[in-house]
Design a protein around this motif. Structure first.
Motif: not given
Length: 290
Positions: A11, A19, A64, A73
């Motif tokens: 992540v 993003s 995220v 997400f």
């Protein structure tokens, strides 16, 4: 299976790169399509391949994040929000590339099961060698009940009290402490690797019943679990088998593990033992853990 630190590493790498980018279309592998047609819930859960692909078109990845061992997400399109939930299973991996050839290892290139074609020409790729992972498109977290039953994040202020209270309940009190630690409704994100390490550091036998551990000992154990998880996050996770971050890089926590997968106890030099708990192999030292 990737645990909290490994998922956190994915992540942290994925969020700044993915993003703000928009999904133009989605391609699902023939392997998954055939499995779904045969009635198997292979990777894409809760939707047909066609529904999954069409519904994701033109959504922008707003953020995220991680929840336990899941990747969230957060998607938005014309004010409508959706949540794409990913679990890596045993061998799942995400990559953000401009071409498939940029994925370094052949085994990941061979087992690509979802390609998210981004509006700017980039590719968000999900590969899964053993196909135990999942992709689930939801309106919100509450759409999938198991997600709402997860324990607080281990780093949350109320997580320690939650663990102590939960582990004392009749449902858990007679179970092996190792099994209780690995239960995501008691502690989020702690699996076999880090449960093994924390119990070894505390000198607790993995099969000792949770109800036979004192309140103060449970406090110490919980704090040790948090310490081990945090150490692993800082080390980029444990690359025991097929875990990689989105750049295809391995973590280094596996080099620091004292008990998981070890043949000899680093404390006393005695040969380690192993037993099956909750269908997982639990390595421990007969002399140092009671």
């Amino acid at each position: 299976m990737p645990e909290l630190p490994e998922v956190e590493g994915v992540v942290r790498s994925l969020a700044p790169i993915a993003s703000g980018r928009t999904i133009r279309s989605v391609t699902i592998s023939e392997t998954v399509a055939v499995s779904k047609a045969a009635g198997k819930e292979a990777i894409v859960k809760g939707h047909s391949v066609e529904q999954f692909s069409s519904e994701l078109a033109d959504y922008t990845i707003e953020a995220v994040t991680r929840r336990s061992k899941y990747i969230y997400f957060h998607l938005i399109k014309e004010g409508r929000c959706r949540l794409l939930v990913s679990h890596l299973g045993m061998t799942g991996a995400w990559f953000v590339v401009n071409a498939i050839s940029e994925i370094r290892e052949q085994k990941f290139r061979t087992h690509i099961h979802a390609i998210f074609h981004l509006e700017d020409g980039g590719l968000l790729v999900y590969s899964d060698i053993r196909r135990f992972g999942e992709l689930r498109l939801l309106t919100c977290e509450e759409d999938h009940v198991p997600l709402t039953l997860m324990a607080p994040e281990p780093f949350d202020a109320d997580a320690e009290e939650f663990f102590i209270h939960k582990s004392a309940q009749e449902k858990y009190a007679k179970r092996p402490i190792k099994e209780v630690i690995m239960d995501g409704q008691v502690i989020s994100g702690c699996g076999n690797i880090y449960a093994t390490e924390a119990l070894f550091r505390m000198g607790i036998h993995p099969k000792r019943a949770a109800g036979r551990i004192s309140h103060s000992k449970k406090q110490q154990l919980f704090r040790e679990i948090v310490t081990v998880l945090d150490e692993s996050i800082q080390a980029g996770g444990s690359s025991i088998s097929d875990y990689r971050n989105i750049n295809g890089e391995a973590g280094s926590m596996q080099d620091r593990l004292k008990m998981y997968g070890q043949k000899v106890c680093p404390n006393c030099g005695q040969e380690t033992a192993s037993i099956q708990i909750a269908n997982r192999t639990s390595t421990y030292c007969k002399k140092c853990q009671h």
